[in-house]
Structures are given as structure tokens and as C-alpha cells.
Design an enzyme around this catalytic site. Structure first.
Site, PDB file in Angstrom:
ATOM      1  N   ALA A  73      71.351  51.799 -12.921  1.00 56.33           N
ATOM      2  CA  ALA A  73      70.703  52.178 -14.305  1.00 56.33           C
ATOM      3  C   ALA A  73      69.642  52.153 -13.876  1.00 56.33           C
ATOM      4  CB  ALA A  73      71.436  51.676 -15.973  1.00 56.33           C
ATOM      5  N   PRO A  74      68.051  53.023 -14.147  1.00 57.25           N
ATOM      6  CA  PRO A  74      68.457  54.257 -14.962  1.00 57.25           C
ATOM      7  C   PRO A  74      69.124  55.539 -14.780  1.00 57.25           C
ATOM      8  CG  PRO A  74      66.021  54.097 -15.035  1.00 57.25           C
ATOM      9  CD  PRO A  74      66.554  52.950 -14.610  1.00 57.25           C
ATOM     10  N   GLY A  87      67.832  56.939 -11.170  1.00 55.42           N
ATOM     11  CA  GLY A  87      67.399  57.759  -9.968  1.00 55.42           C
ATOM     12  C   GLY A  87      68.334  58.015  -8.723  1.00 55.42           C
ATOM     13  N   ASP A 118      76.470  49.763 -14.445  1.00 53.59           N
ATOM     14  CA  ASP A 118      75.321  48.925 -14.660  1.00 53.59           C
ATOM     15  C   ASP A 118      75.550  48.715 -16.131  1.00 53.59           C
ATOM     16  OD1 ASP A 118      72.696  48.221 -15.411  1.00 53.59           O
ATOM     17  OD2 ASP A 118      72.490  49.257 -13.607  1.00 53.59           O
ATOM     18  N   ASP A 171      80.020  44.949 -14.262  1.00 54.13           N
ATOM     19  CA  ASP A 171      79.785  44.186 -13.233  1.00 54.13           C
ATOM     20  C   ASP A 171      79.821  44.497 -11.960  1.00 54.13           C
ATOM     21  OD1 ASP A 171      79.017  42.231 -10.664  1.00 54.13           O
ATOM     22  OD2 ASP A 171      79.211  40.941 -12.421  1.00 54.13           O
ATOM     23  N   ASP A 220      72.058  49.476  -5.619  1.00 57.69           N
ATOM     24  CA  ASP A 220      70.615  48.967  -6.073  1.00 57.69           C
ATOM     25  C   ASP A 220      70.492  47.122  -5.939  1.00 57.69           C
ATOM     26  OD1 ASP A 220      68.121  49.621  -5.378  1.00 57.69           O
ATOM     27  OD2 ASP A 220      67.409  50.844  -6.870  1.00 57.69           O
ATOM     28  N   LYS A 226      67.244  43.322  -0.834  1.00 59.12           N
ATOM     29  CA  LYS A 226      65.881  42.825  -1.162  1.00 59.12           C
ATOM     30  C   LYS A 226      65.658  41.224  -0.458  1.00 59.12           C
ATOM     31  CE  LYS A 226      67.262  45.307  -4.747  1.00 59.12           C
ATOM     32  NZ  LYS A 226      66.043  46.889  -5.019  1.00 59.12           N
TER      33      LYS A 226
HETATM   34  N1  SAM Z   1      68.688  53.179  -7.892  1.00 54.73           N
HETATM   35  C1  SAM Z   1      68.693  52.896  -9.914  1.00 54.73           C
HETATM   36  C2  SAM Z   1      67.692  53.970 -10.701  1.00 54.73           C
HETATM   37  O1  SAM Z   1      67.910  54.740  -9.331  1.00 54.73           O
HETATM   38  O2  SAM Z   1      67.546  53.849 -11.051  1.00 54.73           O
HETATM   39  C3  SAM Z   1      67.339  51.425  -9.978  1.00 54.73           C
HETATM   40  C4  SAM Z   1      68.692  50.306 -10.072  1.00 54.73           C
HETATM   41  S1  SAM Z   1      67.432  48.971 -10.825  1.00 54.73           S
HETATM   42  C5  SAM Z   1      66.566  48.455  -9.296  1.00 54.73           C
HETATM   43  C6  SAM Z   1      68.472  46.980 -10.348  1.00 54.73           C
HETATM   44  C7  SAM Z   1      70.028  47.508 -12.002  1.00 54.73           C
HETATM   45  O3  SAM Z   1      71.553  46.502 -11.622  1.00 54.73           O
HETATM   46  C8  SAM Z   1      69.632  46.906 -12.559  1.00 54.73           C
HETATM   47  O4  SAM Z   1      70.049  48.109 -13.872  1.00 54.73           O
HETATM   48  C9  SAM Z   1      70.872  46.318 -13.617  1.00 54.73           C
HETATM   49  O5  SAM Z   1      70.708  46.396 -15.090  1.00 54.73           O
HETATM   50  C10 SAM Z   1      71.443  46.004 -12.348  1.00 54.73           C
HETATM   51  N2  SAM Z   1      72.319  44.939 -12.034  1.00 54.73           N
HETATM   52  C11 SAM Z   1      71.679  43.576 -11.928  1.00 54.73           C
HETATM   53  N3  SAM Z   1      72.997  43.234 -11.555  1.00 54.73           N
HETATM   54  C12 SAM Z   1      74.510  44.144 -11.082  1.00 54.73           C
HETATM   55  C13 SAM Z   1      75.458  43.856 -11.470  1.00 54.73           C
HETATM   56  N4  SAM Z   1      75.841  42.358 -11.604  1.00 54.73           N
HETATM   57  N5  SAM Z   1      76.289  44.963 -12.120  1.00 54.73           N
HETATM   58  C14 SAM Z   1      75.957  46.260 -12.001  1.00 54.73           C
HETATM   59  N6  SAM Z   1      75.081  46.331 -12.032  1.00 54.73           N
HETATM   60  C15 SAM Z   1      73.840  45.043 -12.146  1.00 54.73           C
END
Ligand code: SAM
Length: 354
Positions: free
Chosen positions: A221-222, A224, A240, A260, A276, A305
Site C-alpha cells: 500500500a498504497p 506504487g 498489506d 502480515d 517494501d 532499510k
Molecule cells: N511499495 C509501496 C508503494 O509503492 O506504494 C510503499 C510501501 S510502504 C513504504 C510500506 C508498507 O508496508 C506500508 O503500507 C505498511 O502498511 C506495510 N507493512 C508494514 N509491515 C508490514 C507487514 N508485516 N506485512 C505487510 N505489510 C506491512
């Protein structure tokens, strides 16, 4: 040690220490010792060597694609100091005259800092006259494996040198100029686009993206990254707990699963998995290893990261972990890692078939 001879490396502002540690280790592996000048927040590193030959040895033997923190690099032939405001060109042309192999093109650059951006007008003004004089001096000529670089640090000082065209970034300062697609849900879309450009050759790109292939996007999310995959003809499962972009979902190529990413398992193997999620790098690397060794995906792009202090060591550790696991599983795959222009406190990794 000659002060102005060695290697000049561009990096992300704030990552000078990592870039310096990396070039020192890579040069040492080639039997070349040097002295690093890595001023914090300068966005470049100077690796001084005993002579030009030592720098050339490193530049020609270390694959640019193996360097994580360098965006661009060249062999320094010298430093033009006190270049007169009325004629900055002549001194630079004289400096290049020691170079016998010529250059196919000239790139005028600056480090990627806000202060250096003020020099971009100067870069534009000097380009044509310098190009003209280098041509007249027989240095710039059509056929050469080399590229000439001039990097202005101020209005009166510039490092100059050469890079092997095939072993450096094709982009000025190593920065791709990508246009943000208006329908993409987040700027992260550019990061994945850059990753595909950096990590995949043309033939790999053709093989890697065929209409109807399937991908899983963990931490989507969202959307990209999902947008980039859909744009290349793939069906995507976006994992997500957060909301996905409505316009992207309306297209029908994306299935959104609120789960998750560390526990999600695909019902059947997919061609691509991208991730990501902002998590500890080792945990993310472990997740990727699991997907690859279980055969759940053929290719992957993921972000590590790096908010910690020992960022260079952490990246090395994670890459070693991935390579070791692939070797033990007898998977013949390439592992490529780069701090992309669109990366912040992170690096991007690609793993795929050799
Ligand atoms: N790649 C995405 C884009 O292009 O729009 C942006 C991703 S954003 C940096 C990180 C995302 O990871 C967030 O939407 C967050 O909700 C999700 N997230 C964090 N921990 C997570 C988990 N354990 N499982 C799934 N999603 C997770």
C-alpha cells in the site's frame, strides 16, 4: 600518494562513510591501497592512490554493478584549482592532455548536494566550449571506450578524469531522470522503475516481464510498486493491512489481501515477489531467502532499510546471508544490490536467475 589522483565516487548525501568503506575493501581485494577523503554530507568520496595506474586497475577490474553505495565513478586524472573565472576551460584541457586513450563523450557533473546545485548553470555554460576545445585537442573523438568527466566542487575547482563507459553509470551523476506517471499511487513507483533499469539487462527485462505473469507485492500500500508490475502486464497479489489506491484496484489486475507479509504464503508459485516492508534488514533478508529456497518466486526485488549505525556492515551481512543460503540450496542466482537514486536510508536488492 598524489593528492589529486585516484578514484572519484558519487554517493547519496550522508552515505560517504559507507561508500568509502566499500571502495577501500574492493580496492584492497585488487591489491591496491589508498587513502579515503570522505567529508560528511559532501555526497562524494575521493579515494587517493599512489598513481593513476593503481586507480585504473581498480576501475577496470571492479564491476560497477558490484558497488552498492557508488552512484557513479571515474578515475581522477587531476584537480583543477583556482580555475580563472574568465577561462576555466584551458586548464582543464591541459589536464586531459596526459590521457592518451581519448574519450567518446564528456559529462560535466557536481556532487548531489543543494549547494552544488547552484553550480548547474556554470556546468551548462562551460559544456559546449570545453567540448569544442577537447575535440580540437584530439581528446574527444567518436570512438573510445572511455568517457571524460569534470566534477565541479566550486566555481573555481573541479576534479577531472575518465571512466570506462561500460563499467559506470550511463546517467550524469548516476541519476536517472524518470518522469512520475500521473496515475501511479505513490512516488515509490519510481524506485521500482529505477531498480528494473539498474538491475536488468535488456534481454533479462524481456524474459522477466511477460503478459499474464504473476507477482506478489509484500507491503504494497498504497500501490506504487504494484502499479509498476501491472504496467508490465502482471497480475499482482498486494499484501498489506493498509488501503490500496482505488483507481489501481479498479483495473481488475490486483487482488488485495489484508495480511502480515511475514506470514503470507502464496497458493501457487509466482514469477515475481517484491517487498517494501520497513523492518529489520536481517528479517527481510530471511523472508526473501525463504521465498527463494521454497521456490515460491523466481525473481525478487526488495528494500533493506538502514536506520542503524553500521550500515555498510549490515548490508554486507545481509548479502552474505542471502548468497550463503542460495549456495546451500544449490540455486544458481545473481544477487545485485545498489543504493538507488530514489532510495533514502535504504538499499535495493535484486535476486534472479543467472
Ligand atoms: N511499495 C509501496 C508503494 O509503492 O506504494 C510503499 C510501501 S510502504 C513504504 C510500506 C508498507 O508496508 C506500508 O503500507 C505498511 O502498511 C506495510 N507493512 C508494514 N509491515 C508490514 C507487514 N508485516 N506485512 C505487510 N505489510 C506491512
Amino acid at each position: 600518494m598524489t593528492e589529486s589522483v585516484g578514484l572519484f565516487l558519487y554517493c547519496r548525501l550522508g552515505f560517504e562513510t559507507e561508500c568509502a568503506a566499500e571502495i577501500t575493501a574492493l580496492a584492497r581485494a585488487q591489491g591496491v591501497e589508498g587513502f579515503c577523503k570522505a567529508k560528511p554530507e559532501s555526497a562524494y568520496v575521493v579515494f587517493q592512490t599512489a598513481d593513476v595506474e593503481s586507480a585504473l586497475k581498480v576501475h577496470e577490474n571492479v564491476a560497477f554493478t558490484h558497488m552498492v553505495f557508488a552512484r557513479q565513478w571515474f578515475v581522477m586524472l587531476g584537480l583543477g584549482r583556482d580555475l580563472p573565472v574568465t577561462d576555466r576551460v584551458s586548464g582543464l584541457v591541459t589536464g586531459f592532455s596526459t590521457w592518451a586513450h581519448g574519450a567518446a563523450e564528456l559529462i560535466i557533473e557536481t556532487p548531489d548536494t543543494n549547494e552544488a546545485k547552484e553550480l548547474s548553470a556554470l556546468c551548462r555554460t562551460i559544456e559546449k566550449p570545453l567540448e569544442g576545445q577537447l575535440k580540437r585537442a584530439g581528446i574527444l573523438k567518436g570512438k573510445s571506450a572511455w568517457r571524460a568527466h569534470v566534477c565541479f566542487l566550486s566555481g573555481s575547482a573541479a576534479y577531472f578524469g575518465v571512466s570506462v563507459v561500460r563499467n559506470s553509470s550511463a546517467w550524469r551523476m548516476g541519476i536517472p531522470r524518470l518522469r512520475f506517471p500521473s496515475s501511479a499511487p505513490s512516488r515509490s513507483a519510481l524506485k521500482l522503475e529505477e531498480a528494473f533499469l539498474v538491475f536488468l539487462s535488456e534481454s533479462e527485462t524481456t524474459r522477466a516481464f511477460r503478459a499474464g505473469m504473476r507477482a506478489v507485492d509484500l507491503g504494497a500500500a498504497p500501490g506504487g510498486w504494484t502499479w509498476q508490475l501491472v504496467h508490465r502486464g502482471l497480475y499482482v497479489t498486494a499484501v498489506d493491512n493498509g488501503p490500496m489506491d482505488e483507481r489501481l484496484m479498479a483495473g481488475g489486475e490486483v487482488e488485495h489481501i489484508r495480511a502480515d507479509g511475514f506470514y503470507y504464503r502464496p497458493a501457487q508459485p509466482v514469477e515475481w515477489m517484491v517487498c517494501d516492508i520497513a523492518e529489520k534488514p536481517r528479517r527481510v533478508a530471511g523472508l526473501l531467502v525463504h521465498w527463494l529456497t521454497e521456490g515460491w518466486c523466481q525473481r525478487t526485488v526488495f528494500n533493506l532499510k538502514l536506520p542503524m549505525k553500521k550500515r555498510y556492515q549490515e548490508v554486507e551481512l545481509c548479502l552474505d546471508m542471502v548468497r550463503q543460503a542460495l549456495m546451500e540450496a544449490e540455486l544458481n542466482m545473481v544477487v545485485r544490490c545498489k543504493q538507488l537514486y530514489h532510495d533514502r536510508e535504504e538499499v535495493t536488492v535484486y535476486v534472479g536467475p543467472r
